[in-house]
Structure formats: structure tokens, C-alpha cells
Design a protein around this motif. Structure first.
Motif, PDB file in Angstrom:
ATOM      1  N   ILE A  52       0.958  -1.269  -0.102  1.00  0.00           N
ATOM      2  CA  ILE A  52       0.007  -0.016  -0.105  1.00  0.00           C
ATOM      3  C   ILE A  52       0.966   1.420  -0.098  1.00  0.00           C
ATOM      4  CG2 ILE A  52      -1.884   1.312   1.114  1.00  0.00           C
ATOM      5  CD1 ILE A  52      -2.597  -1.099   2.542  1.00  0.00           C
ATOM      6  N   ILE A  53       0.486   2.001  -1.057  1.00  0.00           N
ATOM      7  CA  ILE A  53       1.494   3.467  -0.971  1.00  0.00           C
ATOM      8  C   ILE A  53       0.281   4.543  -0.822  1.00  0.00           C
ATOM      9  CG2 ILE A  53       2.618   4.981  -2.504  1.00  0.00           C
ATOM     10  CD1 ILE A  53       3.411   2.584  -4.040  1.00  0.00           C
ATOM     11  N   LYS A  54       0.553   5.345   0.249  1.00  0.00           N
ATOM     12  CA  LYS A  54      -0.372   6.474   0.738  1.00  0.00           C
ATOM     13  C   LYS A  54       0.513   7.756   0.460  1.00  0.00           C
ATOM     14  CE  LYS A  54      -2.429   3.547   4.309  1.00  0.00           C
ATOM     15  NZ  LYS A  54      -2.924   3.513   5.707  1.00  0.00           N
ATOM     16  N   GLY A  55      -0.288   8.682   0.483  1.00  0.00           N
ATOM     17  CA  GLY A  55       0.067  10.047   0.636  1.00  0.00           C
ATOM     18  C   GLY A  55      -0.723  11.166  -0.538  1.00  0.00           C
ATOM     19  N   GLU A  56       0.356  11.943  -1.138  1.00  0.00           N
ATOM     20  CA  GLU A  56      -0.373  13.011  -1.937  1.00  0.00           C
ATOM     21  C   GLU A  56       0.552  13.012  -3.055  1.00  0.00           C
ATOM     22  OE1 GLU A  56       0.869  17.054   0.634  1.00  0.00           O
ATOM     23  OE2 GLU A  56      -1.201  16.128   0.872  1.00  0.00           O
ATOM     24  N   GLY A  57       0.107  13.253  -4.233  1.00  0.00           N
ATOM     25  CA  GLY A  57       0.724  13.348  -5.513  1.00  0.00           C
ATOM     26  C   GLY A  57       0.075  12.959  -6.731  1.00  0.00           C
ATOM     27  N   ASN A  58       1.051  12.474  -7.747  1.00  0.00           N
ATOM     28  CA  ASN A  58       0.487  12.323  -8.938  1.00  0.00           C
ATOM     29  C   ASN A  58       0.173  10.545  -9.052  1.00  0.00           C
ATOM     30  OD1 ASN A  58       3.207  11.410  -8.809  1.00  0.00           O
ATOM     31  ND2 ASN A  58       3.684  12.153 -11.198  1.00  0.00           N
ATOM     32  N   PHE A  59      -0.771  10.021  -8.240  1.00  0.00           N
ATOM     33  CA  PHE A  59      -0.819   8.681  -8.339  1.00  0.00           C
ATOM     34  C   PHE A  59      -1.244   8.207  -9.456  1.00  0.00           C
ATOM     35  CE2 PHE A  59      -2.096   9.840  -3.727  1.00  0.00           C
ATOM     36  CZ  PHE A  59      -1.259   8.687  -3.233  1.00  0.00           C
ATOM     37  N   GLY A  60      -1.772   8.985 -10.783  1.00  0.00           N
ATOM     38  CA  GLY A  60      -2.409   8.444 -11.891  1.00  0.00           C
ATOM     39  C   GLY A  60      -0.989   8.007 -12.624  1.00  0.00           C
ATOM     40  N   VAL A  61      -0.110   8.164 -12.626  1.00  0.00           N
ATOM     41  CA  VAL A  61       1.332   7.940 -13.357  1.00  0.00           C
ATOM     42  C   VAL A  61       2.033   6.925 -12.457  1.00  0.00           C
ATOM     43  CG1 VAL A  61       1.324  10.088 -14.751  1.00  0.00           C
ATOM     44  CG2 VAL A  61       2.574   9.795 -12.696  1.00  0.00           C
ATOM     45  N   MET A  62       1.739   6.557 -11.493  1.00  0.00           N
ATOM     46  CA  MET A  62       2.496   5.535 -10.728  1.00  0.00           C
ATOM     47  C   MET A  62       2.246   4.221 -11.181  1.00  0.00           C
ATOM     48  SD  MET A  62       2.070   5.418  -6.564  1.00  0.00           S
ATOM     49  CE  MET A  62       2.182   7.111  -6.246  1.00  0.00           C
ATOM     50  N   ASN A  63       3.592   3.493 -11.140  1.00  0.00           N
ATOM     51  CA  ASN A  63       3.504   2.035 -11.796  1.00  0.00           C
ATOM     52  C   ASN A  63       3.508   1.098 -10.690  1.00  0.00           C
ATOM     53  OD1 ASN A  63       3.547   2.916 -14.558  1.00  0.00           O
ATOM     54  ND2 ASN A  63       5.607   3.365 -14.504  1.00  0.00           N
ATOM     55  N   THR A  64       3.132  -0.181 -10.850  1.00  0.00           N
ATOM     56  CA  THR A  64       3.560  -1.158 -10.111  1.00  0.00           C
ATOM     57  C   THR A  64       5.034  -1.357  -9.315  1.00  0.00           C
ATOM     58  OG1 THR A  64       1.731  -2.550 -11.048  1.00  0.00           O
ATOM     59  CG2 THR A  64       3.361  -3.554  -9.566  1.00  0.00           C
ATOM     60  N   PRO A  65       4.931  -1.273  -8.227  1.00  0.00           N
ATOM     61  CA  PRO A  65       6.445  -1.455  -7.851  1.00  0.00           C
ATOM     62  C   PRO A  65       6.769  -2.711  -8.075  1.00  0.00           C
ATOM     63  CG  PRO A  65       4.842  -1.638  -5.858  1.00  0.00           C
ATOM     64  CD  PRO A  65       4.185  -1.140  -7.315  1.00  0.00           C
ATOM     65  N   VAL A  66       8.226  -2.840  -8.158  1.00  0.00           N
ATOM     66  CA  VAL A  66       9.099  -4.098  -8.283  1.00  0.00           C
ATOM     67  C   VAL A  66       9.141  -4.957  -7.234  1.00  0.00           C
ATOM     68  CG1 VAL A  66      11.231  -5.160  -9.320  1.00  0.00           C
ATOM     69  CG2 VAL A  66      10.490  -2.799 -10.280  1.00  0.00           C
ATOM     70  N   ILE A  67       8.750  -6.327  -7.265  1.00  0.00           N
ATOM     71  CA  ILE A  67       8.749  -7.185  -6.237  1.00  0.00           C
ATOM     72  C   ILE A  67       9.958  -8.365  -6.516  1.00  0.00           C
ATOM     73  CG2 ILE A  67       7.589  -8.823  -4.585  1.00  0.00           C
ATOM     74  CD1 ILE A  67       6.286  -5.958  -4.476  1.00  0.00           C
ATOM     75  N   HIS A  68      10.850  -8.324  -5.843  1.00  0.00           N
ATOM     76  CA  HIS A  68      11.824  -9.418  -5.831  1.00  0.00           C
ATOM     77  C   HIS A  68      11.431 -10.728  -5.268  1.00  0.00           C
ATOM     78  CE1 HIS A  68      14.565  -6.451  -7.737  1.00  0.00           C
ATOM     79  NE2 HIS A  68      14.216  -5.692  -6.704  1.00  0.00           N
ATOM     80  N   TRP A  69      10.795 -11.640  -5.726  1.00  0.00           N
ATOM     81  CA  TRP A  69      10.193 -13.089  -5.191  1.00  0.00           C
ATOM     82  C   TRP A  69      11.137 -13.941  -5.363  1.00  0.00           C
ATOM     83  CZ3 TRP A  69       5.294 -12.364  -3.589  1.00  0.00           C
ATOM     84  CH2 TRP A  69       4.410 -11.512  -4.103  1.00  0.00           C
ATOM     85  N   ALA A  70      10.995 -14.597  -4.194  1.00  0.00           N
ATOM     86  CA  ALA A  70      12.068 -15.907  -3.952  1.00  0.00           C
ATOM     87  C   ALA A  70      11.885 -16.868  -5.079  1.00  0.00           C
ATOM     88  CB  ALA A  70      11.941 -16.418  -2.612  1.00  0.00           C
ATOM     89  N   LYS A  71      12.901 -17.749  -5.458  1.00  0.00           N
ATOM     90  CA  LYS A  71      12.662 -18.777  -6.384  1.00  0.00           C
ATOM     91  C   LYS A  71      11.557 -19.638  -6.088  1.00  0.00           C
ATOM     92  CE  LYS A  71      17.335 -18.127  -8.266  1.00  0.00           C
ATOM     93  NZ  LYS A  71      18.469 -18.853  -8.549  1.00  0.00           N
ATOM     94  N   SER A  72      11.320 -19.873  -4.732  1.00  0.00           N
ATOM     95  CA  SER A  72      10.400 -20.950  -4.428  1.00  0.00           C
ATOM     96  C   SER A  72       8.847 -20.333  -4.267  1.00  0.00           C
ATOM     97  CB  SER A  72      10.912 -21.458  -2.869  1.00  0.00           C
ATOM     98  OG  SER A  72      10.678 -20.284  -2.002  1.00  0.00           O
ATOM     99  N   ILE A  73       8.586 -19.352  -4.961  1.00  0.00           N
ATOM    100  CA  ILE A  73       7.444 -18.679  -5.040  1.00  0.00           C
ATOM    101  C   ILE A  73       6.693 -18.674  -6.309  1.00  0.00           C
ATOM    102  CG2 ILE A  73       6.263 -16.495  -4.407  1.00  0.00           C
ATOM    103  CD1 ILE A  73       7.395 -16.413  -1.789  1.00  0.00           C
ATOM    104  N   ASP A  74       5.708 -18.861  -6.754  1.00  0.00           N
ATOM    105  CA  ASP A  74       4.929 -18.442  -7.922  1.00  0.00           C
ATOM    106  C   ASP A  74       3.832 -17.349  -7.663  1.00  0.00           C
ATOM    107  OD1 ASP A  74       5.949 -20.242  -9.911  1.00  0.00           O
ATOM    108  OD2 ASP A  74       4.437 -21.796  -9.169  1.00  0.00           O
ATOM    109  N   ALA A  75       3.991 -16.004  -8.151  1.00  0.00           N
ATOM    110  CA  ALA A  75       3.356 -14.997  -8.067  1.00  0.00           C
ATOM    111  C   ALA A  75       2.551 -14.605  -9.206  1.00  0.00           C
ATOM    112  CB  ALA A  75       4.271 -13.872  -7.603  1.00  0.00           C
ATOM    113  N   TYR A  76       1.502 -14.000  -9.146  1.00  0.00           N
ATOM    114  CA  TYR A  76       0.602 -13.775 -10.273  1.00  0.00           C
ATOM    115  C   TYR A  76       0.453 -12.203 -10.044  1.00  0.00           C
ATOM    116  CZ  TYR A  76      -0.612 -18.583  -9.854  1.00  0.00           C
ATOM    117  OH  TYR A  76      -0.262 -19.845  -9.674  1.00  0.00           O
ATOM    118  N   GLU A  77      -0.096 -11.527 -11.430  1.00  0.00           N
ATOM    119  CA  GLU A  77      -0.166 -10.197 -11.623  1.00  0.00           C
ATOM    120  C   GLU A  77      -1.315  -9.805 -10.508  1.00  0.00           C
ATOM    121  OE1 GLU A  77       0.944  -8.034 -14.139  1.00  0.00           O
ATOM    122  OE2 GLU A  77       2.293  -9.829 -14.395  1.00  0.00           O
TER     123      GLU A  77
END
Length: 626
Positions: free
Chosen positions: A355-380
Motif C-alpha cells: 500500500i502506497i499512501k500520500g499525496e501526489g500524482n497517483f495516476g502515473v504511478m506504476n506497479t512497484p518491483v517485487i523481488h520474489w524468492a525462487k520458491s514462490i509462484d506469483a501472479y499479476e
């Protein structure tokens, strides 16, 4: 014995008909449209209820046309239930709150819903909106001590030898206000377009300003914003809002705010003729003017189109030295992360929320990069957001919900998530991050686990005839009676067909399924696994999109077909492969439901559950066909 059996069969049939009729009468499906009032004024709000009573399945609600009305709220879904004389009934209502724009007659017709698989149409509502009786807008002119407002309306009068074009230019114009003309990329700029007038005019906005190079968020709705009186150069003006927006520059350089254009039909009182026919009292003149009680010879009309002046905004580029995790966010923010559970079986799933909170230009904010462990399958991720657009800069949050599953047992660390932004107040880049989270992957759950065999609770009570005790009693008695008759019939048939001693009888032998095939396949091998994850997560758009894709891929792989075929071509090839027509129709129905749902905002999680079960049934039916 045969006569008793025949009698019991008739008794069973009669009881079944009676039971069915009782269920029909006690739980008859109804669709009803109602309103909180039939007669109202333009300032009143109208609440409309579209209720479906005693239905097991309600889908694809289509509202009526709200022409001439502003939707203030809705649609709101309301579930209700009641018990009268031991009989339980339920209702699902779609509620709208609207406000009529002007006096007149309003007809709300054409609303419908798919109820228990059949489309039903609601009754028509006829509403009357009456004009508000009251004072003339000019009555205040006679009040003592209001010389300023008296002066405001005096420009309605065109005096002898007065230049009409010059009078319009001084008393009717568009003004654009901006809170700043110099900013950084991504920093908020507020632009307000207003019409100032001291004349009697009918105005129409024919060109709304465009904002090339900006991300745009409207702060106010001009149709509901009240008019005001502002003093400009020592004179009072009636002021009307054309547009108020919050702009976020997407690039550096000089960016121009486009002009707004308004067409006006302006009407003046000709002083000499008006006074000659109506006297020298200004209040009386203006009342007659409002009521169109002035002769044509005493009126002058002018058509004028006016435009605002363009405004240039100078946008500075962001400073050098951008952090590696910077993705364009400008403002002031905080970040946090959570996980839905810390112990996760291998065949289960959990949700990692950032969760990202605050004030600013939320509209152009992209999904933060998540560094997943190799033992995990993650989805969009499923993205949720909520902003206060009337606060400068926009204030709110953006949440990213990642569904993930572990692939092996043991302790797994979810690494900290970094987020960088530029703070224009401090004039520097800042990097913040979440804490690391430890989770433990455990052995797979046994059959019957919550994830494998349950769906999310929609907090809606499903009302069924079987929930009524008296119906259960009748059904139980009929079931016992049917079992007894069937038992007697089988015994009688057995004694009649007993083979004579020494006579050889061919007895068909049922093939037994090997024990290892009776075990259900692993959930990770199911073609609907990702769809089920979306269902658990209650991500309706992701669910229908994934289910559509999964079914098409399943059919293409099973029958060795091209992935690029459309639904009609898939149907034809399935029939050529010998697939039963009912199974083909089932496939078409599910795919069509998915495609419709992607463009229908009224389908909810209960509809998702029904479509998923239908898809499961299709997979089961086709898996039996070699």
C-alpha cells in the motif's frame, strides 16, 4: 400387491404436485420498481428501488434510462429477508438516487434483470416534477441597503447611444485562474475556467479546454456547482464555473492550456421604450423582463461567441540523480506491506499487499518491483485505488494485491519493497521501503481444505426452499414413501424374473476404476487453477479474463486445434471431433458469459461462482471423452 403399488404411485405423484404448487405459491418470483415519492420539485432527490423478490439467481441487471436526471448515487445493492407465518422470503434491490434537472414529467421504463435464467422486465415509474413557487429573482432589489446588487442588474438595460459591443465586452468574459505557472514534471497545477457576466444571457459551452501534455483530473462538476457573486475592478459579477481541473505535467517545457469557448444569446432592455411602457421603477422593469412581459420594440438581442485567453505553464525537468526504483512519482508518500497469512500450505495461496499512501500524482504511478524468492509462484496484482481529487495535490492510496503460492516447504522471506519519489517541497528524491516479512510454507492441505473446497463468502444469504423446516418435513416424508414403493417394486420384479434352476444367466460386470485414478488430480494441474485464484481474490475482471483464456486453451490442446480460432470455429471443430452438442453448448455459454461480464458492471461474485461451477462441469464432461 400390484393394486397397492399402483395406488402408492398415484399417491406419490399427487403429493409431489402438491409440494411443487406449495413452493410456487409461497416463493413466487416478482420484480417490482418503486419510488420514494411520485411528485417532487427540482431541488428534491428521488430514490428508485428495483427489487427482485424470492429469486435464487439474479444476473445482468439493466437500469432504465435516466435522461434529464443526474445520478447522485448508485447502483447500491441491498439484500433483505423476512419471515411471515414461518415462511421466509428474500429480496435483492438495486437502488439509485437521482435528481431531476428541470420541472416536467419523467418516465423510468425498460429496466430488466436475468432472474433464474429468464429475463424479466420491471414496471414503469411515472414521476412529476413541479416548478418551485416563490419570489422573483429580482425581489431583493426593493430591499433597503442593497444598492450594490441594484447596480449589478442595472447593466441589463441598454441606454440611448450606448455601444452594444462595447457593453458586452466589458460585462461578459471568460477568466482562467491557475495556482502556478512554474512547476516540476508531475507537480500539481490547478486551473479554473469561469464565466463572468453582468448581463442577461443564455450561455452554452461549445468547446471545453483540452490539456495536451497533462494528466487531468476534474475537481468539481460544473452542472452542480452553484453560481457565485465576485467583485472585479470594483464591480459585482455573476460567476459560473466552466471547468476546474487538477493537472499533472507529463513532460518538461512550455505547455499551453487550451481555450474554452462559450456561445451566448444576450438580451437587453431598451431604456426608452421599456420605461415608456412600464414606468421608471427598475424592480418593475426587471420583473417584466424576467416574465417576458416586454414588447419586442423594448428588447435588443445579440448573439456573441467568446473565448478565453490561452495560458502557458513552464514545466521544469526533474533533477538528475534519479534512484533506480524511481518510476515518476512526485509528491509525498509512505509505504507498507502485509501478508494475509504467515503459514501457507503448498497447495494453498496467500495475498501479499503493498500500500502506497500520500499525496501526489497517483495516476502515473506504476506497479512497484517485487523481488520474489525462487520458491514462490506469483501472479499479476489486483490494483485498488482511492483519491480525493478536490484536494491539492490529490490525496489517497494505491494498493497492489499479489496472489502467490509456495512451491516447496520451509521458511521463505518476502524481501522489502522499495519505492522512490521526488518531493518538490524539499526539492530532492526520497527512497522508502517496507520491512521484510517471513512466511513458512507447510505440507499440502488434505482434501477438504478451505482453499480447495470453499469459495469466498459474499456476505449474502442464499435463500432456498430447503431452508424452510416444513418443506424439509414434506420432502423427507415423500422421499421415504418413494423409497418404500421402489423397494416393494424391486422385490416384486426380482421374484418374477428369478431364473429357473439350472438356467444360465448372463450377468454384466461393471468395470471397476483403478484406485489410483479415483484420486483427484493436484490443484496445480487443473486448467482452472488461476481462475480459482482470481475467484478467491474476488477479482472479477481478472477472473472472467483468465477463465475465458483457460477454457479456450483447454479446448485447443485437448482437440489439437489452433489457438487463433474464434468461438464459432471452435464449436464446429468440437462437433467434428464427435463432442456432444450439449457439451459444445455448455462451452459456448461459459465463454459468452465471460465476454459479456467483462463489459457489464452489474455482475458480482455470486455470478462468478455460478460461471465457475459451469466451467468445472464442462471440464468434467469433456475429461470423460477420450
Amino acid at each position: 400387491m400390484k393394486s397397492i403399488g399402483k395406488y402408492l404411485r398415484k399417491l406419490f405423484l399427487f403429493s409431489l404436485i402438491c409440494c411443487h404448487w406449495t413452493l410456487y405459491v409461497s416463493a413466487q418470483v416478482k420484480v417490482i420498481a418503486s419510488a420514494n415519492k411520485q411528485i417532487l420539485t427540482p431541488n428534491d432527490l428521488l430514490t428508485l428501488h428495483f427489487s427482485v423478490e424470492n429469486a435464487d439467481d439474479v444476473q445482468q441487471f439493466i437500469p432504465p434510462s435516466f435522461t434529464g436526471c443526474k445520478i447522485v448515487q448508485g447502483p447500491t445493492h441491498i439484500n433483505s429477508s423476512s419471515v411471515i407465518n414461518g415462511v421466509k422470503s428474500n429480496a435483492l434491490s438495486f437502488v439509485y438516487v437521482v435528481q431531476p434537472a428541470a420541472p416536467g414529467k419523467y418516465c423510468f421504463s425498460g429496466a430488466s434483470a436475468k432472474v433464474n435464467g429468464k429475463r424479466l422486465v420491471f414496471n414503469t415509474l411515472n414521476i412529476l416534477v413541479k416548478k418551485i413557487p416563490g419570489k422573483s429573482r429580482y425581489d431583493f432589489i426593493e430591499e433597503e441597503g442593497d444598492d450594490g446588487r441594484h447596480e449589478l442588474y442595472s447593466d441589463y438595460i441598454l441606454r440611448r447611444n450606448e455601444n452594444i459591443q462595447d457593453k458586452i465586452r466589458k460585462n461578459l468574459f471568460i477568466k482562467v485562474d491557475v495556482d502556478k505557472t512554474l512547476c516540476y514534471e508531475g507537480e500539481a497545477v490547478v486551473a479554473t475556467y469561469k464565466l463572468y457576466t453582468r448581463l442577461r444571457s443564455e450561455s452554452k459551452v461549445v468547446r471545453r479546454p483540452s490539456f495536451n501534455g497533462f494528466s487531468v483530473y476534474d475537481m468539481l462538476d460544473p452542472t452542480v456547482a452553484p453560481s457565485t457573486i465576485e467583485k472585479l475592478n470594483g464591480k459585482d459579477f455573476n460567476v459560473y464555473l466552466i471547468r476546474k481541473v487538477q493537472l499533472f505535467p507529463l513532460q518538461s517545457g512550455s505547455l499551453e492550456l487550451d481555450a474554452a469557448e462559450v456561445e451566448n444569446s444576450i438580451t437587453f432592455l431598451k431604456a426608452d421604450d421599456a420605461i415608456k411602457n412600464n414606468g421608471n421603477n427598475l424592480s418593475a422593469l426587471l420583473r417584466a423582463f424576467e416574465m417576458d412581459d416586454i414588447k419586442n420594440s423594448g428588447i435588443a438581442t445579440e448573439q456573441v461567441s467568446i473565448r478565453s485567453n490561452p495560458i502557458a505553464i513552464t514545466v521544469k525537468p526533474l533533477p538528475e540523480g534519479k534512484p533506480g526504483t524511481f518510476n515518476g512519482a512526485v509528491g509525498s508518500f509512505s509505504i507498507q506491506s502485509t501478508v494475509s497469512k504467515n503459514q501457507i500450505p503448498l497447495n494453498d495461496a496467500a495475498v501479499f499487499k503493498v500500500i502506497i499512501k500520500g499525496e501526489g500524482n497517483f495516476g502515473v504511478m506504476n506497479t512497484p518491483v517485487i523481488h520474489w524468492a525462487k520458491s514462490i509462484d506469483a501472479y499479476e496484482p489486483n490494483i485498488k485505488e482511492d483519491f480525493l481529487k478536490n484536494v491539492v495535490p490529490m490525496r489517497g492510496y494505491k494498493a497492489y494485491e499479489f496472489t502467490f503460492t509456495p512451491k516447496q516447504t520451509g521458511e521463505v522471506v518476502l524481501d522489502p519493497v522499495e519505492f522512490s519519489f521526488f518531493d518538490p517541497v524539499a526539492n530532492q528524491y526520497k527512497t522508502i521501503n517496507t520491512d521484510a516479512i517471513k512466511i513458512i510454507a507447510t505440507a499440502p492441505l488434505q482434501q477438504g481444505s478451505a482453499f480447495l473446497n470453499t469459495m469466498p463468502n459474499n456476505n449474502q444469504e442464499t435463500v432456498s426452499p430447503l431452508s424452510r423446516p416444513w418443506i424439509l418435513s414434506i420432502a423427507g416424508g415423500l422421499l421415504f414413501l418413494f423409497a418404500y414403493v421402489l423397494y416393494r417394486y424391486i422385490r416384486a420384479s426380482g421374484s418374477d424374473n428369478t431364473p429357473a434352476p439350472g438356467k444360465k444367466t448372463d450377468i454384466p460386470v461393471k468395470d471397476e476404476m483403478p484406485a489410483n485414478n479415483k484420486q483427484s488430480s493436484s490443484i496445480s494441474q487443473s486448467p482452472l487453477f488461476n481462475s480459482k485464484l482470481m475467484l478467491v481474490q474476488q477479482n472479477s475482471r481478472g477472473f472472467y479474463s483468465e477463465l475465458n483464456r483457460a477454457l479456450r486453451n483447454y479446448v485447443s490442446e485437448k482437440y489439437n486445434l489452433s489457438y487463433n480460432l474464434n468461438i464459432k470455429e471452435l464449436e464446429q471443430h468440437m462437433k467434428l471431433k464427435g463432442v456432444d452438442n450439449d457439451v459444445v453448448s455448455q462451452f459456448s455459454l461459459v465463454v459468452q458469459q465471460c465476454e459479456i461480464a467483462l463489459y457489464n458492471p452489474y455482475l458480482n461474485e455470486a455470478d462468478m461462482q455460478s460461471v465457475y461451477e459451469l466451467a468445472e462441469d464442462f471440464i468434467f464432461n469433456t475429461s470423460k471423452i477420450s
